[in-house]
Design a protein around this motif. Structure first.
Motif, mmCIF file in Angstrom:
data_model
loop_
_atom_site.group_PDB
_atom_site.id
_atom_site.type_symbol
_atom_site.label_atom_id
_atom_site.label_comp_id
_atom_site.label_asym_id
_atom_site.label_seq_id
_atom_site.Cartn_x
_atom_site.Cartn_y
_atom_site.Cartn_z
ATOM 1 N N GLU A 263 7.952 -3.890 -2.554
ATOM 2 C CA GLU A 263 9.187 -3.525 -3.265
ATOM 3 C C GLU A 263 8.864 -2.539 -4.385
ATOM 4 N N GLN A 264 7.752 -2.806 -5.077
ATOM 5 C CA GLN A 264 7.358 -1.929 -6.180
ATOM 6 C C GLN A 264 6.953 -0.548 -5.650
ATOM 7 N N THR A 265 6.104 -0.532 -4.632
ATOM 8 C CA THR A 265 5.621 0.755 -4.101
ATOM 9 C C THR A 265 6.772 1.566 -3.515
ATOM 10 N N LEU A 266 7.723 0.875 -2.890
ATOM 11 C CA LEU A 266 8.886 1.562 -2.311
ATOM 12 C C LEU A 266 9.630 2.350 -3.390
ATOM 13 N N ARG A 267 9.763 1.755 -4.560
ATOM 14 C CA ARG A 267 10.486 2.432 -5.651
ATOM 15 C C ARG A 267 9.735 3.669 -6.130
ATOM 16 N N TYR A 268 8.398 3.587 -6.122
ATOM 17 C CA TYR A 268 7.600 4.747 -6.556
ATOM 18 C C TYR A 268 7.637 5.872 -5.523
ATOM 19 N N ALA B 201 0.846 -1.199 0.000
ATOM 20 C CA ALA B 201 0.000 0.000 0.000
ATOM 21 C C ALA B 201 0.878 1.244 0.000
ATOM 22 N N SER B 202 0.265 2.368 -0.269
ATOM 23 C CA SER B 202 0.972 3.635 -0.191
ATOM 24 C C SER B 202 1.320 3.910 1.281
ATOM 25 N N GLY B 203 2.436 4.605 1.501
ATOM 26 C CA GLY B 203 2.819 4.935 2.883
ATOM 27 C C GLY B 203 4.209 4.441 3.250
ATOM 28 N N MET B 204 5.050 4.216 2.243
ATOM 29 C CA MET B 204 6.404 3.700 2.523
ATOM 30 C C MET B 204 7.203 4.577 3.485
ATOM 31 N N PRO B 205 7.064 5.924 3.436
ATOM 32 C CA PRO B 205 7.824 6.725 4.414
ATOM 33 C C PRO B 205 7.488 6.371 5.863
ATOM 34 N N VAL B 206 6.274 5.885 6.120
ATOM 35 C CA VAL B 206 5.918 5.481 7.485
ATOM 36 C C VAL B 206 6.729 4.237 7.871
ATOM 37 N N PRO C 197 2.925 0.110 5.650
ATOM 38 C CA PRO C 197 1.490 0.164 5.418
ATOM 39 C C PRO C 197 0.917 -1.228 5.182
ATOM 40 N N CYS C 198 -0.384 -1.350 5.445
ATOM 41 C CA CYS C 198 -1.080 -2.623 5.224
ATOM 42 C C CYS C 198 -2.057 -2.451 4.067
ATOM 43 N N SER C 199 -1.823 -3.195 2.994
ATOM 44 C CA SER C 199 -2.703 -3.105 1.808
ATOM 45 C C SER C 199 -4.035 -3.809 2.072
ATOM 46 N N MET C 200 -4.995 -3.521 1.241
ATOM 47 C CA MET C 200 -6.297 -4.181 1.349
ATOM 48 C C MET C 200 -6.184 -5.663 1.019
ATOM 49 N N LYS C 201 -5.219 -5.994 0.168
ATOM 50 C CA LYS C 201 -5.008 -7.416 -0.149
ATOM 51 C C LYS C 201 -4.461 -8.158 1.075
ATOM 52 N N SER C 202 -3.447 -7.588 1.715
ATOM 53 C CA SER C 202 -2.904 -8.239 2.908
ATOM 54 C C SER C 202 -3.927 -8.248 4.037
ATOM 55 N N ARG D 103 -4.204 1.164 4.748
ATOM 56 C CA ARG D 103 -4.202 2.368 3.920
ATOM 57 C C ARG D 103 -4.908 2.100 2.587
ATOM 58 N N GLU D 104 -6.013 2.762 2.419
ATOM 59 C CA GLU D 104 -6.724 2.807 1.134
ATOM 60 C C GLU D 104 -7.786 3.887 1.260
#
Ligand SMILES: Cc1cc2nc3c(=O)[nH]c(=O)nc-3n(C[C@H](O)[C@H](O)[C@H](O)COP(=O)(O)O)c2cc1C
Length: 191
Positions: free
Chosen positions: A43-48, A13-18, A88-93, A125-126
């Motif tokens: 890993e993907q979201t971290l890069r973005y 999910a979005s929120g990697m700085p947290v 962050p915790c995604s809706m999928k997780s 986070r969503e």
């Protein structure tokens, strides 16, 4: 008695700085040991969202576990921990944890925390949220998990995004009895 252990799950999910603030702060507590599980999605979201590589994030933790390693220490209830924060915790997780569908190590470690009655903090986070997202949160709250959405707060008078990010990470640490330096509490100091 050895160090206390905390598992930090980072999903896509979005929120990697947290997650970064959480792991950086945990390093200042010498009697705590961090076990990181970074999902493939993360890993993907971290890069973005940051300039950090997955390896740089992993280097912030004492131990980093492959999300596909079902034989890792944190996959077993006999491995003692104080609990787990997923941020962050995604809706999928979230959905996987709510259903006990433990098909990766992050989900399995969260499942273990639930079955062993250990602290599980979910920095979900969503936005917006649909009925299944809400139902999964409701279900997990009923199972003892702490649902802690990564929400902005303004009462601490943040001057920048970093202030707000650290406040969110501080809230998560607070659940484990850990004090984020500079954490501003209502009714204390200048608040
Ligand atoms: C930049 C970016 C931001 C995302 N933000 C969110 C989000 O805020 N919430 C969410 O549930 N999924 C978000 N996703 C989608 C998840 O990464 C995706 O559903 C992933 O499969 C989750 O898997 P995981 O929980 O195993 O990491 C985002 C994806 C990207 C690339």
């Amino acid at each position: 008695m050895g160090k206390k252990r905390i598992i930090v799950g980072v999903s896509g999910a979005s929120g990697m700085p947290v997650a970064v603030a959480l792991l950086e702060t945990l390093r200042i507590f010498p009697d705590w040991e961090t076990h990181l599980i970074l999902s493939r999605g993360a890993e993907q979201t971290l890069r973005y969202e940051t300039d950090l590589t997955p390896d740089a994030l992993r280097a912030l933790a004492d131990y980093s576990h492959d999300p596909e390693d079902g034989g890792a220490s944190v996959a077993s209830g006999t491995f003692r921990t104080e609990g787990m924060a997923v941020a962050p915790c995604s809706m999928k997780s979230l959905a996987g944890i709510a259903c006990g569908y433990a098909d990766n190590l992050l989900l399995r470690a969260a499942d273990v925390c639930l079955k062993e009655r250990r602290l599980l903090v979910l920095g979900v986070r969503e936005t917006p949220l649909h009925a299944a997202h809400l139902a999964n949160m409701r279900r997990l709250a009923g199972m003892g998990a702490v649902i802690m959405p990564l929400m902005m707060s303004f009462y601490s008078r943040p001057r920048c995004i970093e202030d707000m990010t650290r406040h969110m990470a501080g809230k998560i640490l607070d659940a484990f009895g850990l004090e984020m330096p500079g954490f501003r509490r209502w009714g204390e100091g200048d608040l």
